[in-house]
Design an enzyme around this catalytic site. Sequence first.
Site, PDB file in Angstrom:
ATOM      1  N   ALA A 158       3.625   5.080  -1.920  1.00 21.04           N
ATOM      2  CA  ALA A 158       3.517   5.196  -0.471  1.00 21.04           C
ATOM      3  C   ALA A 158       2.998   6.573  -0.091  1.00 21.04           C
ATOM      4  O   ALA A 158       2.913   7.480  -0.924  1.00 21.04           O
ATOM      5  CB  ALA A 158       4.880   4.944   0.174  1.00 21.04           C
ATOM      6  N   LYS A 205       7.609   6.985   5.843  1.00 19.04           N
ATOM      7  CA  LYS A 205       7.038   6.564   4.559  1.00 19.04           C
ATOM      8  C   LYS A 205       6.336   5.234   4.782  1.00 19.04           C
ATOM      9  O   LYS A 205       6.971   4.233   5.113  1.00 19.04           O
ATOM     10  CB  LYS A 205       8.117   6.443   3.496  1.00 19.04           C
ATOM     11  CG  LYS A 205       7.574   5.982   2.143  1.00 19.04           C
ATOM     12  CD  LYS A 205       8.684   5.758   1.144  1.00 19.04           C
ATOM     13  CE  LYS A 205       9.238   7.046   0.613  1.00 19.04           C
ATOM     14  NZ  LYS A 205       8.318   7.718  -0.304  1.00 19.04           N
ATOM     15  N   ASP A 218      14.134   6.178 -10.277  1.00 14.70           N
ATOM     16  CA  ASP A 218      12.928   7.023 -10.327  1.00 14.70           C
ATOM     17  C   ASP A 218      13.283   8.463  -9.975  1.00 14.70           C
ATOM     18  O   ASP A 218      12.606   9.104  -9.183  1.00 14.70           O
ATOM     19  CB  ASP A 218      11.861   6.485  -9.379  1.00 14.70           C
ATOM     20  CG  ASP A 218      10.481   7.096  -9.670  1.00 14.70           C
ATOM     21  OD1 ASP A 218      10.245   7.501 -10.828  1.00 14.70           O
ATOM     22  OD2 ASP A 218       9.652   7.173  -8.752  1.00 14.70           O
TER      23      ASP A 218
END
Length: 643
Positions: free
Chosen positions: A30, A47, A141
Amino acid sequence: MDTTLQDPLVGQVLDGRYRVDARIAVGGMATVYRALDTRLDRVLALKVMHPALAADGIFVERFIREAKSVARLAHPNVVQVFDQGTDGSYVYLAMEYVAGCTLRDVLRERGALQPRAALDILEPVLAALGAAHRAGFVHRDMKPENVLIGDDGRVKVADFGLVRSVNNVTNSSGAVLGTVSYLSPEQIDRPNTADARVDVYACGVMLYEMLTGSQPHEGESPAIVLYKHLHEDVPPPSAVVPGLPYELDELVASATARTPELRPYDAVALLAQTRDAHGRLSDAQLDMVPPQALPSEYTGAENRTSVIPRSLTVPRLLPVNEDEPVHHRTSVLETPPPPPRRGRASGGRSRRGPVLIVAAVLLALGLGAGVWYINSGQFTRVPALLAKTEAQARDRLDEVGLETGKVTYAYSDTVKRGTVISTDPGVGSRIRNNDSVAITVSRGPQTVKVPDVDGDALGTARNRLKAEGLQPGMVTREFSDDVPRGFVISTDPSGGTTLRTGSAIALTVSKGAPVDVPDVTGEDLSDARSDLTEAGLKVKIADTRVNSEYDAGQVARQSPESGSQAAEGDTITLTISKGPEMIEVPDVTGDSVDDAKSALEEAGFQVEEDRGLLGLFGDTVRKQSVEGGETAPKGSTITITIR
């Protein structure tokens, strides 16, 4: 060119509410913008997902569901999610805006951090992840780009929810989601089984990077990095930064164990270990300044979240000893050809019919008995025993009807003393009831004494350290009147100190006795070479020559300069003169003294006045030592006679 001017979203209002003011960052999933919520008049981060991902309806549905769940996760160290929506082809999250920088920015600017700073950043990160883990979320992540450090010093974790949604979609195609530098082995090899311990692993990698200024596994391609995650342990940070306390090595080793069962089970457990290690370190250990070498160059590509095709990872083997439907085990090569058909007389009955019926019945009974035998409790599986104490492992084996076989003991830097390192057969293997399982129990880290390598040649010292299971660390060089050049003066820690295997040993190596560098500028090359050779130094002639005050062929300058110290055998570089630069002398005869001096000095000459008795009160130049229009060496002196 300002790329934000070309971004079609800058200046637009999304969903009739969010005015996009500027682009902050672009990631693998993004783009993040600074925006204004026109309804509540507050600045926030927006975002907006890349259109290629936003076009996937299943992805968007799961993304929205995860965003709603994470929005309920209220924690001071988590970037809050305010809103989620779509506007045409744009799918977005409205989030808390944190003015400041990312941990990646800090690492790029400062390289390795002091242990106190590294732990002060890690602890709030683990607090945020711990809250998420206890609420049932896994980040998947974690990396320095997702750790935000506000101008007020607050540390916040960003991008909860998004990664989990993408993972759920991509797993079905056998792809690996994440950032290769921080992926745990199970994310690469078994992505569907990843749990909270993948975040623990990533935090261990981040701690290593904060302490050393570089990542533990690097390579020329993502595939190489993935292979190293699968097959190589993260090295102790003290191997890169000698002097780091063992508590930090132990913390990194625990968090980055390749076997998930050997790691802390979630961020809360790792936070407890981190605080314990923090409390055991002295102020001097916490405030030690690591070498401030520049960190590795980051192009950004290896630090972006990405979906990595399974073909980049290590090929997967077919499962063994697993209950599978029979058709999963069938292959074309294994399928026998159909038997040839035999003809018979029309209307006739085969004599073999009753025989075949009996055989079929017997075969069915045999198969049924086999199935009954296999499923009647004759077999079981080896239970999970890793990280359990020997007593707990024995009790667990007894509970499932298995015997404890041979117990062996082995040293381990990552597994706690007294707990199980491995089993034979391995955990999950199929085994008959009442059979035995051999276990290997950790003795804890092996310790050795640092050998006394003082006075050894550097190569010999390194080999002796490696032979004892120690790592040769940073080498510093000092002058010594007693120790020959290239030999070890001392080690840190010193010989005889007891350390765990794998610890790094810093070496101080002799540069030899100091030599005062003589001044050879202005000398002919042959004389300069002779003087330097007699002083025990080597000579190198620079490739280029320069104009200087010295005659052509003489030494114009030297490096190192005279007055400095060098080691015997060091090289002194000499630059040879092309002679002085010749420039035209301006004609100043008849000029006033001030004008004449100004003109000559601007041309590059020095000026000397000759007034004599008649020129004591004069102010006009009667003649000059070099006539106007002729050339003279730049910087030479021109004498003017005044009347």
